[in-house]
Design a protein around this motif. Structure first.
Motif, PDB file in Angstrom:
ATOM      1  N   ASP A  94      13.318   3.416  -0.411  1.00 36.03           N
ATOM      2  CA  ASP A  94      13.142   2.912   0.246  1.00 36.03           C
ATOM      3  C   ASP A  94      14.446   3.082   1.323  1.00 36.03           C
ATOM      4  N   THR A  95      15.277   4.187   0.848  1.00 35.08           N
ATOM      5  CA  THR A  95      16.581   4.014   1.160  1.00 35.08           C
ATOM      6  C   THR A  95      17.053   4.976   2.223  1.00 35.08           C
ATOM      7  N   ILE A  96      16.830   6.478   2.038  1.00 33.42           N
ATOM      8  CA  ILE A  96      15.780   7.419   3.134  1.00 33.42           C
ATOM      9  C   ILE A  96      14.979   6.687   4.533  1.00 33.42           C
ATOM     10  N   PRO A 116       1.500  -1.112  -0.023  1.00 34.09           N
ATOM     11  CA  PRO A 116      -0.143   0.006  -0.018  1.00 34.09           C
ATOM     12  C   PRO A 116       0.758   1.150  -0.022  1.00 34.09           C
ATOM     13  N   LEU A 117       1.665   1.088   0.493  1.00 31.42           N
ATOM     14  CA  LEU A 117       2.705   2.617   0.614  1.00 31.42           C
ATOM     15  C   LEU A 117       3.098   2.625  -0.905  1.00 31.42           C
ATOM     16  N   GLY A 118       3.178   1.447  -0.955  1.00 24.09           N
ATOM     17  CA  GLY A 118       4.877   1.572  -2.536  1.00 24.09           C
ATOM     18  C   GLY A 118       3.845   2.171  -3.834  1.00 24.09           C
ATOM     19  N   ALA A 119       1.917   1.773  -3.620  1.00 24.65           N
ATOM     20  CA  ALA A 119       1.321   3.066  -4.528  1.00 24.65           C
ATOM     21  C   ALA A 119       0.771   4.028  -4.425  1.00 24.65           C
ATOM     22  N   VAL A 136      11.710  -2.329   8.686  1.00 22.00           N
ATOM     23  CA  VAL A 136      11.332  -1.367   8.154  1.00 22.00           C
ATOM     24  C   VAL A 136       9.812  -1.444   6.751  1.00 22.00           C
ATOM     25  N   GLU A 137       8.988  -1.011   6.750  1.00 24.79           N
ATOM     26  CA  GLU A 137       7.983  -0.985   6.009  1.00 24.79           C
ATOM     27  C   GLU A 137       8.438  -0.409   4.783  1.00 24.79           C
ATOM     28  N   GLY A 138       8.486  -0.940   3.497  1.00 26.10           N
ATOM     29  CA  GLY A 138       9.572  -0.375   2.129  1.00 26.10           C
ATOM     30  C   GLY A 138       8.185  -1.226   0.945  1.00 26.10           C
ATOM     31  N   THR A 139       8.091   0.385   0.309  1.00 25.42           N
ATOM     32  CA  THR A 139       7.735   0.230  -0.905  1.00 25.42           C
ATOM     33  C   THR A 139       7.404  -1.002  -1.628  1.00 25.42           C
ATOM     34  N   ARG A 140       8.347  -2.012  -1.468  1.00 24.98           N
ATOM     35  CA  ARG A 140       8.107  -3.425  -2.211  1.00 24.98           C
ATOM     36  C   ARG A 140       8.273  -4.468  -1.283  1.00 24.98           C
TER      37      ARG A 140
END
Length: 372
Positions: A298-300, A272-275, A326-330
């Motif tokens: 995602d790096t930051i 959901p964050l990635g979307a 960390v919950e990332g985009t992927r």
């Protein structure tokens, strides 16, 4: 310097902002579109971190330096950024450049999260100061070799530019394909004119040509030469390093740039964050964001977690990455020690082999050919 305290504590301690140095190829011969996407993702995440209160009330400040795909320029930029008091380093797309950055970061005891470079040995010795988001080359390129094998390719040619990165990729492909009787023939583009590359390719009886070329213009020139040679009409072209991901590739080559399989570090479905991030990046870039832009974002988010936790808990260097979740985009990002990899590694991001669909009705949309 008081070495009893972490560099993260010391750097920028008298400043309002917490500075993060960003390195990316923003001029030629670097892959500039990759650099632009990387910086877009980094900058978007910095703005969101600051909008949510920063790092314990202090804003992040992104200081960007162009590496131009030059390891020496990148190493000098690291020294400059260290003098400016950055708390950490982020970025880089080209593996040989990221290796130079990692070496200087390790020497300076300055945390570096590599956003988008995959060479297994980013440092000569294991280090606690460097971590990486994308999969190690040995992992991703074995998946690409599996794709080649399943597609029936047993004789592969590689158009190669001499470098540690391309040599490592060739070795991975050769070793993995040898298990099923496959062979790899090298065509050194630094020694052969385009016509000679085509002659050697025809003589090799290869069914697939892989572009192991870092220079965007040189890679496109090989594609045009092969596509225009009637003798080579049955030979397919691949680009495991991901050049066809970028819109400039399609714009430059048109239909010649379609149906070229490449590695993409992307899931079947974004979180959901990635979307949400995809929509924001699309607006910023005025184009579909590449996986490199998501790597930047995602790096930051990872560095923000590391910096926040270190300032709260006073983590030592060997704990900088080990407690990250960390919950990332992927997907959920964590780091571990992987055999044969000298840095802390997210094992593993999602990996796909995709190409741009040659069907005119699809207008070059990505299609997934294989996943690992």
């Amino acid at each position: 310097m008081d070495t009893s305290r972490s560099p993260i504590e010391l750097r920028g301690s008298d400043e309002l902002s917490i500075r993060v140095g960003a390195l990316a190829p923003l001029s030629r011969p670097g892959w500039t579109e990759a650099g632009q996407h990387l910086v877009a993702g980094l900058d978007l995440a910095v703005r969101e971190v600051n909008g949510a209160g920063g790092i314990l009330g202090r804003p992040l400040e992104l200081i960007v330096r162009d590496t131009a795909a030059d390891p020496q320029k990148a190493a000098a930029a690291v020294d400059e950024l260290a003098e400016l008091g950055v708390a950490a380093l982020a970025g880089e797309y080209h593996s040989v450049v990221a290796r130079a950055v990692a070496a200087r970061a390790d020497t300076l005891r300055l945390p570096f999260l590599c956003s988008s470079a995959v060479l297994d040995a980013l440092t000569e010795q294991p280090t606690d100061w460097v971590a990486r988001l994308p999969p190690a080359q040995s992992h991703g390129w074995r998946i690409y070799a599996d794709f080649l094998r399943r597609a029936g390719h047993r004789r592969i040619a590689v158009a190669i530019q001499p470098s540690v990165y391309w040599a490592a990729g060739t070795r991975i492909l050769r070793d993995h394909l040898a298990l099923c009787g496959g062979t790899v023939v090298e065509l050194d583009t630094s020694m052969l004119a385009l016509a000679a590359v085509c002659d050697e390719l025809f003589a090799s009886r290869a069914t697939m040509l892989l572009l192991l070329i870092g220079d965007p213009d040189a890679a496109a020139s090989v594609v045009r030469a092969v596509r225009s040679d009637a003798r080579l009409a049955g030979i397919q072209i691949g680009a495991p390093a991901g050049q066809p991901e970028f819109a400039a590739w399609a714009a430059s080559l048109g239909r010649d740039g379609l149906a070229i399989p490449f590695l993409r570090y992307f899931p079947e479905r974004l979180t959901p964050l990635g979307a949400r991030v995809e929509a924001a990046l699309r607006e910023r870039l005025a184009a579909a964001p590449s996986f490199v832009a998501f790597e930047g974002y995602d790096t930051i988010m990872v560095l923000a977690d590391v910096l926040r936790s270190q300032r709260e808990e006073g983590r030592e260097s060997d704990a900088l990455w080990s407690r990250v979740a960390v919950e990332g985009t992927r997907g959920t990002i964590t780091f571990s020690r992987v055999p044969g990899v000298s840095v802390w590694q997210w094992a593993w991001p999602p990996v796909q082999v995709v190409d741009r669909d040659p069907d005119p009705d699809q207008r070059g949309a990505f299609r997934t050919l294989h996943a690992g």
